[in-house]
Design a protein around this motif. Structure first.
Motif, PDB file in Angstrom:
ATOM      1  N   TRP A  36      20.412  62.005  64.983  1.00 28.09           N
ATOM      2  CA  TRP A  36      20.310  60.626  65.465  1.00 28.09           C
ATOM      3  C   TRP A  36      20.929  59.725  64.399  1.00 28.09           C
ATOM      4  CZ3 TRP A  36      18.855  58.976  70.165  1.00 28.09           C
ATOM      5  CH2 TRP A  36      18.091  59.829  70.974  1.00 28.09           C
ATOM      6  N   TYR A  37      21.780  58.830  64.833  1.00 31.23           N
ATOM      7  CA  TYR A  37      22.346  57.794  63.991  1.00 31.23           C
ATOM      8  C   TYR A  37      21.945  56.439  64.574  1.00 31.23           C
ATOM      9  CZ  TYR A  37      25.584  61.029  61.624  1.00 31.23           C
ATOM     10  OH  TYR A  37      26.139  62.038  60.870  1.00 31.23           O
ATOM     11  N   ARG A  38      22.112  55.403  63.768  1.00 28.33           N
ATOM     12  CA  ARG A  38      21.922  54.058  64.285  1.00 28.33           C
ATOM     13  C   ARG A  38      22.929  53.110  63.664  1.00 28.33           C
ATOM     14  NH1 ARG A  38      16.078  52.406  61.500  1.00 28.33           N
ATOM     15  NH2 ARG A  38      16.833  52.207  59.337  1.00 28.33           N
ATOM     16  N   GLN A  39      23.217  52.041  64.394  1.00 30.12           N
ATOM     17  CA  GLN A  39      24.147  51.041  63.905  1.00 30.12           C
ATOM     18  C   GLN A  39      23.620  49.664  64.241  1.00 30.12           C
ATOM     19  OE1 GLN A  39      28.242  51.475  65.178  1.00 30.12           O
ATOM     20  NE2 GLN A  39      28.953  50.311  63.413  1.00 30.12           N
ATOM     21  N   ALA A  40      23.343  48.895  63.203  1.00 26.53           N
ATOM     22  CA  ALA A  40      22.888  47.523  63.367  1.00 26.53           C
ATOM     23  C   ALA A  40      24.095  46.587  63.368  1.00 26.53           C
ATOM     24  CB  ALA A  40      21.925  47.146  62.250  1.00 26.53           C
ATOM     25  N   PRO A  41      23.970  45.406  63.945  1.00 25.49           N
ATOM     26  CA  PRO A  41      25.096  44.458  63.975  1.00 25.49           C
ATOM     27  C   PRO A  41      25.634  44.176  62.577  1.00 25.49           C
ATOM     28  CG  PRO A  41      23.347  43.705  65.415  1.00 25.49           C
ATOM     29  CD  PRO A  41      22.794  44.877  64.665  1.00 25.49           C
ATOM     30  N   GLY A  42      26.937  44.317  62.418  1.00 31.13           N
ATOM     31  CA  GLY A  42      27.575  44.023  61.143  1.00 31.13           C
ATOM     32  C   GLY A  42      27.408  45.093  60.083  1.00 31.13           C
ATOM     33  N   LYS A  43      26.791  46.212  60.454  1.00 31.85           N
ATOM     34  CA  LYS A  43      26.564  47.282  59.482  1.00 31.85           C
ATOM     35  C   LYS A  43      27.229  48.564  59.931  1.00 31.85           C
ATOM     36  CE  LYS A  43      22.211  45.519  57.603  1.00 31.85           C
ATOM     37  NZ  LYS A  43      20.798  45.877  57.244  1.00 31.85           N
ATOM     38  N   GLU A  44      27.405  49.493  58.987  1.00 29.15           N
ATOM     39  CA  GLU A  44      27.988  50.777  59.321  1.00 29.15           C
ATOM     40  C   GLU A  44      26.947  51.669  60.006  1.00 29.15           C
ATOM     41  OE1 GLU A  44      31.310  51.114  55.727  1.00 29.15           O
ATOM     42  OE2 GLU A  44      29.680  52.571  55.874  1.00 29.15           O
ATOM     43  N   ARG A  45      27.453  52.607  60.784  1.00 30.38           N
ATOM     44  CA  ARG A  45      26.567  53.579  61.405  1.00 30.38           C
ATOM     45  C   ARG A  45      25.954  54.454  60.313  1.00 30.38           C
ATOM     46  NH1 ARG A  45      28.617  56.465  66.840  1.00 30.38           N
ATOM     47  NH2 ARG A  45      29.015  54.239  67.213  1.00 30.38           N
ATOM     48  N   GLU A  46      24.647  54.709  60.414  1.00 23.48           N
ATOM     49  CA  GLU A  46      23.956  55.495  59.399  1.00 23.48           C
ATOM     50  C   GLU A  46      23.161  56.627  60.028  1.00 23.48           C
ATOM     51  OE1 GLU A  46      20.939  53.432  57.215  1.00 23.48           O
ATOM     52  OE2 GLU A  46      20.043  52.529  59.002  1.00 23.48           O
ATOM     53  N   LEU A  47      23.044  57.724  59.286  1.00 20.78           N
ATOM     54  CA  LEU A  47      22.257  58.868  59.731  1.00 20.78           C
ATOM     55  C   LEU A  47      20.775  58.535  59.594  1.00 20.78           C
ATOM     56  CD1 LEU A  47      22.106  61.881  60.589  1.00 20.78           C
ATOM     57  CD2 LEU A  47      22.093  62.425  58.146  1.00 20.78           C
ATOM     58  N   VAL A  48      20.038  58.761  60.653  1.00 18.52           N
ATOM     59  CA  VAL A  48      18.598  58.501  60.659  1.00 18.52           C
ATOM     60  C   VAL A  48      17.818  59.793  60.508  1.00 18.52           C
ATOM     61  CG1 VAL A  48      16.677  57.632  62.038  1.00 18.52           C
ATOM     62  CG2 VAL A  48      18.878  56.436  62.081  1.00 18.52           C
ATOM     63  N   ALA A  49      18.164  60.808  61.309  1.00 19.29           N
ATOM     64  CA  ALA A  49      17.432  62.065  61.284  1.00 19.29           C
ATOM     65  C   ALA A  49      18.332  63.163  61.831  1.00 19.29           C
ATOM     66  CB  ALA A  49      16.152  61.974  62.114  1.00 19.29           C
ATOM     67  N   ALA A  50      18.069  64.392  61.377  1.00 21.95           N
ATOM     68  CA  ALA A  50      18.851  65.534  61.834  1.00 21.95           C
ATOM     69  C   ALA A  50      17.946  66.748  61.954  1.00 21.95           C
ATOM     70  CB  ALA A  50      19.988  65.814  60.867  1.00 21.95           C
ATOM     71  N   ILE A  51      18.355  67.657  62.843  1.00 20.09           N
ATOM     72  CA  ILE A  51      17.617  68.895  63.020  1.00 20.09           C
ATOM     73  C   ILE A  51      18.622  70.043  63.084  1.00 20.09           C
ATOM     74  CG2 ILE A  51      17.555  68.611  65.552  1.00 20.09           C
ATOM     75  CD1 ILE A  51      14.731  69.947  65.414  1.00 20.09           C
ATOM     76  N   SER A  52      18.353  71.096  62.337  1.00 19.83           N
ATOM     77  CA  SER A  52      19.285  72.220  62.287  1.00 19.83           C
ATOM     78  C   SER A  52      19.152  73.072  63.531  1.00 19.83           C
ATOM     79  CB  SER A  52      19.012  73.065  61.041  1.00 19.83           C
ATOM     80  OG  SER A  52      17.752  73.714  61.155  1.00 19.83           O
ATOM     81  N   ALA A  53      20.099  73.993  63.688  1.00 20.28           N
ATOM     82  CA  ALA A  53      20.041  74.918  64.819  1.00 20.28           C
ATOM     83  C   ALA A  53      18.925  75.931  64.554  1.00 20.28           C
ATOM     84  CB  ALA A  53      21.395  75.578  65.014  1.00 20.28           C
ATOM     85  N   ALA A  54      19.231  76.946  63.791  1.00 17.73           N
ATOM     86  CA  ALA A  54      18.236  77.981  63.496  1.00 17.73           C
ATOM     87  C   ALA A  54      17.127  77.410  62.612  1.00 17.73           C
ATOM     88  CB  ALA A  54      18.907  79.144  62.775  1.00 17.73           C
ATOM     89  N   GLY A  55      15.900  77.642  62.999  1.00 11.31           N
ATOM     90  CA  GLY A  55      14.766  77.222  62.198  1.00 11.31           C
ATOM     91  C   GLY A  55      14.305  75.803  62.424  1.00 11.31           C
ATOM     92  N   GLY A  56      15.143  74.994  63.017  1.00 12.32           N
ATOM     93  CA  GLY A  56      14.738  73.621  63.316  1.00 12.32           C
ATOM     94  C   GLY A  56      14.374  72.818  62.082  1.00 12.32           C
TER      95      GLY A  56
END
Length: 118
Positions: A36-56
């Motif tokens: 999941w990424y997010r982008q606020a007005p006037g800001k760059e897109r940033e990584l919020v959370a990630a989940i791997s394939a194997a093992g989660g």
């Protein structure tokens, strides 16, 4: 054909909660890393959370640790982001992402707006 469709955004008061969904097609959510990424007005897109394939295995941006939870449901082929204790600074468009580095391809959803305001 890989497709990602987000839903669940909305207007919420500070301290409130939402559950964002990312419905996937064209692949199985447990077979590839997703984020999941997010982008606020006037800001760059940033990584919020990630989940791997194997093992989660999960990881979070420092700004959301303890408040956001990433998860997935293979039966529904959907990834989720539970967002709690929302703050005005969490206001942004939230995007679902997956990709295959070896193939140099990335896929993004259309985004879902989260607005935190009283």
């Amino acid at each position: 054909q890989v497709q990602l469709v987000e839903s669940g955004g909305g207007l919420v008061q500070p301290g409130g909660s939402l559950r964002l969904s990312c419905a996937a097609s064209g692949f199985t959510v447990s077979e590839n890393a997703m984020s999941w990424y997010r982008q606020a007005p006037g800001k760059e897109r940033e990584l919020v959370a990630a989940i791997s394939a194997a093992g989660g295995i999960t990881k979070y941006a420092d700004s959301v640790k303890g408040r956001f939870t990433i998860s997935r449901d293979t039966a529904k082929n959907t990834m989720y982001l539970q967002v709690n204790s929302l703050k005005p600074e969490d206001t942004a468009v939230y995007y679902c992402h997956t990709g295959w580095i070896a193939a140099s391809v990335d896929y993004w959803g259309q985004g879902t707006q989260v607005t935190v305001s009283s």
